[in-house]
Scaffold this motif. Structure first.
Motif, PDB file in Angstrom:
ATOM      1  N   LEU A  59     -24.917  -1.157  17.143  1.00 33.87           N
ATOM      2  CA  LEU A  59     -25.321  -0.718  15.813  1.00 33.87           C
ATOM      3  C   LEU A  59     -24.292  -1.168  14.782  1.00 33.87           C
ATOM      4  CD1 LEU A  59     -27.192   0.949  13.977  1.00 33.87           C
ATOM      5  CD2 LEU A  59     -25.761   2.944  14.509  1.00 33.87           C
ATOM      6  N   PRO A  60     -24.669  -2.055  13.858  1.00 34.26           N
ATOM      7  CA  PRO A  60     -23.726  -2.482  12.807  1.00 34.26           C
ATOM      8  C   PRO A  60     -23.362  -1.290  11.914  1.00 34.26           C
ATOM      9  CG  PRO A  60     -25.608  -3.970  12.937  1.00 34.26           C
ATOM     10  CD  PRO A  60     -25.955  -2.755  13.742  1.00 34.26           C
ATOM     11  N   PRO A  61     -22.091  -1.008  11.735  1.00 34.10           N
ATOM     12  CA  PRO A  61     -21.706   0.160  10.927  1.00 34.10           C
ATOM     13  C   PRO A  61     -21.972  -0.046   9.444  1.00 34.10           C
ATOM     14  CG  PRO A  61     -19.776  -1.122  11.500  1.00 34.10           C
ATOM     15  CD  PRO A  61     -20.921  -1.733  12.266  1.00 34.10           C
ATOM     16  N   ASP A  62     -22.228   1.051   8.749  1.00 31.32           N
ATOM     17  CA  ASP A  62     -22.337   1.001   7.295  1.00 31.32           C
ATOM     18  C   ASP A  62     -20.949   0.702   6.735  1.00 31.32           C
ATOM     19  OD1 ASP A  62     -24.192   1.922   4.858  1.00 31.32           O
ATOM     20  OD2 ASP A  62     -22.152   2.682   4.523  1.00 31.32           O
ATOM     21  N   LEU A  63     -20.881  -0.138   5.708  1.00 28.58           N
ATOM     22  CA  LEU A  63     -19.592  -0.608   5.208  1.00 28.58           C
ATOM     23  C   LEU A  63     -19.115   0.110   3.948  1.00 28.58           C
ATOM     24  CD1 LEU A  63     -19.962  -4.479   5.733  1.00 28.58           C
ATOM     25  CD2 LEU A  63     -18.961  -2.774   7.274  1.00 28.58           C
ATOM     26  N   SER A  64     -19.827   1.152   3.529  1.00 26.92           N
ATOM     27  CA  SER A  64     -19.466   1.835   2.287  1.00 26.92           C
ATOM     28  C   SER A  64     -18.020   2.316   2.268  1.00 26.92           C
ATOM     29  CB  SER A  64     -20.390   3.030   2.055  1.00 26.92           C
ATOM     30  OG  SER A  64     -21.733   2.640   1.992  1.00 26.92           O
ATOM     31  N   ASN A  91     -27.056  -8.914   5.732  1.00 26.63           N
ATOM     32  CA  ASN A  91     -28.115  -9.206   6.699  1.00 26.63           C
ATOM     33  C   ASN A  91     -28.093  -8.237   7.876  1.00 26.63           C
ATOM     34  OD1 ASN A  91     -29.144 -11.507   5.315  1.00 26.63           O
ATOM     35  ND2 ASN A  91     -27.404 -12.689   6.058  1.00 26.63           N
ATOM     36  N   CYS A  92     -26.944  -7.599   8.103  1.00 27.73           N
ATOM     37  CA  CYS A  92     -26.820  -6.662   9.230  1.00 27.73           C
ATOM     38  C   CYS A  92     -26.284  -5.295   8.810  1.00 27.73           C
ATOM     39  CB  CYS A  92     -25.900  -7.244  10.305  1.00 27.73           C
ATOM     40  SG  CYS A  92     -26.524  -8.731  11.116  1.00 27.73           S
ATOM     41  N   HIS A  93     -25.427  -5.278   7.793  1.00 21.89           N
ATOM     42  CA  HIS A  93     -24.731  -4.044   7.425  1.00 21.89           C
ATOM     43  C   HIS A  93     -25.311  -3.415   6.163  1.00 21.89           C
ATOM     44  CE1 HIS A  93     -21.430  -4.590  10.324  1.00 21.89           C
ATOM     45  NE2 HIS A  93     -21.534  -5.874  10.046  1.00 21.89           N
ATOM     46  N   GLY A  94     -25.262  -2.084   6.130  1.00 22.51           N
ATOM     47  CA  GLY A  94     -25.684  -1.343   4.952  1.00 22.51           C
ATOM     48  C   GLY A  94     -24.510  -0.998   4.057  1.00 22.51           C
ATOM     49  N   LEU A  95     -24.835  -0.496   2.865  1.00 22.35           N
ATOM     50  CA  LEU A  95     -23.832  -0.052   1.894  1.00 22.35           C
ATOM     51  C   LEU A  95     -24.449   1.152   1.178  1.00 22.35           C
ATOM     52  CD1 LEU A  95     -21.027  -1.378   1.206  1.00 22.35           C
ATOM     53  CD2 LEU A  95     -22.105  -2.258  -0.855  1.00 22.35           C
ATOM     54  N   ARG A  96     -24.788   2.164   1.961  1.00 17.51           N
ATOM     55  CA  ARG A  96     -25.677   3.233   1.513  1.00 17.51           C
ATOM     56  C   ARG A  96     -25.082   4.156   0.459  1.00 17.51           C
ATOM     57  NH1 ARG A  96     -24.266   7.941   4.122  1.00 17.51           N
ATOM     58  NH2 ARG A  96     -22.812   7.737   5.858  1.00 17.51           N
ATOM     59  N   LEU A  97     -23.783   4.119   0.220  1.00 19.98           N
ATOM     60  CA  LEU A  97     -23.182   5.005  -0.772  1.00 19.98           C
ATOM     61  C   LEU A  97     -22.984   4.331  -2.126  1.00 19.98           C
ATOM     62  CD1 LEU A  97     -20.491   6.853   1.395  1.00 19.98           C
ATOM     63  CD2 LEU A  97     -22.842   7.535   0.877  1.00 19.98           C
ATOM     64  N   VAL A  98     -23.398   3.085  -2.231  1.00 19.52           N
ATOM     65  CA  VAL A  98     -23.224   2.326  -3.473  1.00 19.52           C
ATOM     66  C   VAL A  98     -24.593   2.030  -4.075  1.00 19.52           C
ATOM     67  CG1 VAL A  98     -22.308   0.224  -4.521  1.00 19.52           C
ATOM     68  CG2 VAL A  98     -21.105   1.279  -2.587  1.00 19.52           C
ATOM     69  N   ALA A  99     -24.763   2.296  -5.356  1.00 21.58           N
ATOM     70  CA  ALA A  99     -26.014   1.990  -6.049  1.00 21.58           C
ATOM     71  C   ALA A  99     -25.939   0.584  -6.632  1.00 21.58           C
ATOM     72  CB  ALA A  99     -26.272   3.000  -7.161  1.00 21.58           C
ATOM     73  N   SER A 150     -30.970  -0.566   3.241  1.00 22.35           N
ATOM     74  CA  SER A 150     -30.558  -1.062   4.549  1.00 22.35           C
ATOM     75  C   SER A 150     -31.417  -2.255   4.966  1.00 22.35           C
ATOM     76  CB  SER A 150     -30.687   0.045   5.596  1.00 22.35           C
ATOM     77  OG  SER A 150     -30.446  -0.462   6.891  1.00 22.35           O
ATOM     78  N   PRO A 151     -30.838  -3.224   5.670  1.00 26.01           N
ATOM     79  CA  PRO A 151     -31.623  -4.366   6.138  1.00 26.01           C
ATOM     80  C   PRO A 151     -32.571  -4.002   7.279  1.00 26.01           C
ATOM     81  CG  PRO A 151     -29.374  -4.508   6.951  1.00 26.01           C
ATOM     82  CD  PRO A 151     -29.405  -3.373   5.962  1.00 26.01           C
ATOM     83  N   PHE A 152     -32.429  -2.791   7.843  1.00 24.83           N
ATOM     84  CA  PHE A 152     -33.280  -2.352   8.947  1.00 24.83           C
ATOM     85  C   PHE A 152     -33.906  -1.000   8.612  1.00 24.83           C
ATOM     86  CE2 PHE A 152     -29.778  -4.860  10.774  1.00 24.83           C
ATOM     87  CZ  PHE A 152     -30.501  -5.886  11.366  1.00 24.83           C
ATOM     88  N   ALA A 182     -33.759   0.143  15.283  1.00 21.99           N
ATOM     89  CA  ALA A 182     -34.163  -1.227  14.957  1.00 21.99           C
ATOM     90  C   ALA A 182     -32.939  -2.102  14.720  1.00 21.99           C
ATOM     91  CB  ALA A 182     -35.074  -1.227  13.736  1.00 21.99           C
ATOM     92  N   ALA A 183     -31.921  -1.528  14.070  1.00 20.54           N
ATOM     93  CA  ALA A 183     -30.693  -2.274  13.805  1.00 20.54           C
ATOM     94  C   ALA A 183     -29.986  -2.636  15.105  1.00 20.54           C
ATOM     95  CB  ALA A 183     -29.764  -1.454  12.912  1.00 20.54           C
ATOM     96  N   ALA A 184     -29.903  -1.668  16.032  1.00 21.04           N
ATOM     97  CA  ALA A 184     -29.256  -1.926  17.316  1.00 21.04           C
ATOM     98  C   ALA A 184     -30.044  -2.939  18.136  1.00 21.04           C
ATOM     99  CB  ALA A 184     -29.094  -0.622  18.091  1.00 21.04           C
ATOM    100  N   ALA A 185     -31.361  -2.825  18.122  1.00 20.07           N
ATOM    101  CA  ALA A 185     -32.194  -3.750  18.891  1.00 20.07           C
ATOM    102  C   ALA A 185     -32.041  -5.179  18.400  1.00 20.07           C
ATOM    103  CB  ALA A 185     -33.654  -3.318  18.808  1.00 20.07           C
ATOM    104  N   ALA A 186     -31.845  -5.348  17.094  1.00 22.83           N
ATOM    105  CA  ALA A 186     -31.708  -6.687  16.526  1.00 22.83           C
ATOM    106  C   ALA A 186     -30.311  -7.268  16.723  1.00 22.83           C
ATOM    107  CB  ALA A 186     -32.035  -6.645  15.035  1.00 22.83           C
ATOM    108  N   ASN A 187     -29.387  -6.429  17.192  1.00 23.44           N
ATOM    109  CA  ASN A 187     -27.997  -6.889  17.355  1.00 23.44           C
ATOM    110  C   ASN A 187     -27.487  -6.675  18.774  1.00 23.44           C
ATOM    111  OD1 ASN A 187     -26.763  -7.616  14.491  1.00 23.44           O
ATOM    112  ND2 ASN A 187     -28.157  -5.888  14.204  1.00 23.44           N
ATOM    113  N   GLY A 188     -28.351  -6.903  19.734  1.00 24.07           N
ATOM    114  CA  GLY A 188     -27.936  -6.839  21.129  1.00 24.07           C
ATOM    115  C   GLY A 188     -27.526  -5.469  21.603  1.00 24.07           C
ATOM    116  N   GLY A 189     -28.044  -4.435  20.982  1.00 24.72           N
ATOM    117  CA  GLY A 189     -27.712  -3.074  21.398  1.00 24.72           C
ATOM    118  C   GLY A 189     -26.562  -2.446  20.642  1.00 24.72           C
TER     119      GLY A 189
END
Length: 255
Positions: free
Chosen positions: A132-137, A62-70, A116-118, A123-130
């Motif tokens: 930025l949720p890190p990518d978890l890959s 809901n907040c974090h990406g996993l951009r290196l995984v298909a 990504s959820p954002f 947009a990701a930072a704005a939705a999380n109080g400023g």
């Protein structure tokens, strides 16, 4: 004198590494629950990887990406082809421009990397109080302590900060986060996820499963690498024995 210098340098190196590990863990030694893939013969447990994905998909994604995984890579954690299609189709991504140069949105496909959820970092930072949720890959490789850090962080939240350690508004006290003030609120609670295999979803179980999944995301080739390494070691052992036997046979009459 040379031995003395080497001893001092070694001690300094160990002290430096220990200091870094403690700093990355917020000043307290990290918890070490023990994981199936540790050790020379350790391997991932597929059932645990699937549970970890269920935690990621229900909570972390809901907040974090996993951009290196298909999405198609999820077959390695036990998802069927149909399940993978459903997971991918739950998100939309910009399609390639059509003949008129117009871009439309389409459902995700198994060949896509995790969407990504954002739409962007702002947009990701704005939705999380400023923050930025890190990518978890690669999170399991990007922090000192690796999986032990992730496990400890997930269980390191405290209801109240110590009186001598005030936490800024909008932050949460976490024993293992550097500085102890983290933007992410506590995530794990009893029965937060209904595991498909019926496993009881305690906070400790949730933390261990998501840690396993994120370690797999960062190092999916671990099982194959260890298997190949074992085969190479066995080959070298047999080859060395053969060379020794050959040497004895060649030189036996000269001794």
């Amino acid at each position: 004198m040379r031995k003395l210098i080497l001893s001092v340098l070694t001690a300094a190196s160990v002290a430096g590494l220990s200091g870094t590990a403690l700093a990355a863990g917020g000043g307290e030694p990290l918890m070490k629950p023990g994981f199936s893939w540790e050790g020379l013969f350790g391997k991932y447990e597929k059932a645990q990887l699937k549970r970890g994905f269920e935690v990621f998909n229900a909570i972390c994604s809901n907040c974090h990406g996993l951009r290196l995984v298909a999405y198609r890579n999820l077959s390695a954690v036990g998802l069927t082809a149909e399940e993978i299609k459903d997971v991918a189709a739950a998100r939309e991504v910009a399609d390639a421009p059509n003949d008129e140069g117009l871009v439309s949105m389409r459902a995700g496909r198994p060949s896509d990397k995790f969407i990504s959820p954002f739409p962007n970092d702002k947009a990701a930072a704005a939705a999380n109080g400023g923050a930025l949720p890190p990518d978890l890959s690669l999170m399991a490789k990007a922090r000192v302590g690796g999986p032990n850090y992730i496990y400890s962080l997930m269980l390191g939240f405290k209801d109240e900060a110590p009186a001598d350690h005030p936490i800024p508004e909008g932050k949460y006290f976490n024993t293992y986060f550097p500085g102890n003030a983290i933007s992410m609120p506590p995530q794990l609670m009893e029965d937060l996820v209904s595991y498909t295999d019926g496993t009881k979803a305690t906070p400790e179980q949730l933390a261990k499963d998501i840690t396993a999944f994120l370690n797999w995301a960062a190092e999916p080739e671990l099982d194959e690498r260890k298997s190949l390494g074992l085969k190479v070691m066995l080959f070298l052992a047999v080859f060395t024995a053969m060379l020794y036997a050959l040497k004895v046979q060649i030189w036996k009459n000269l001794h």
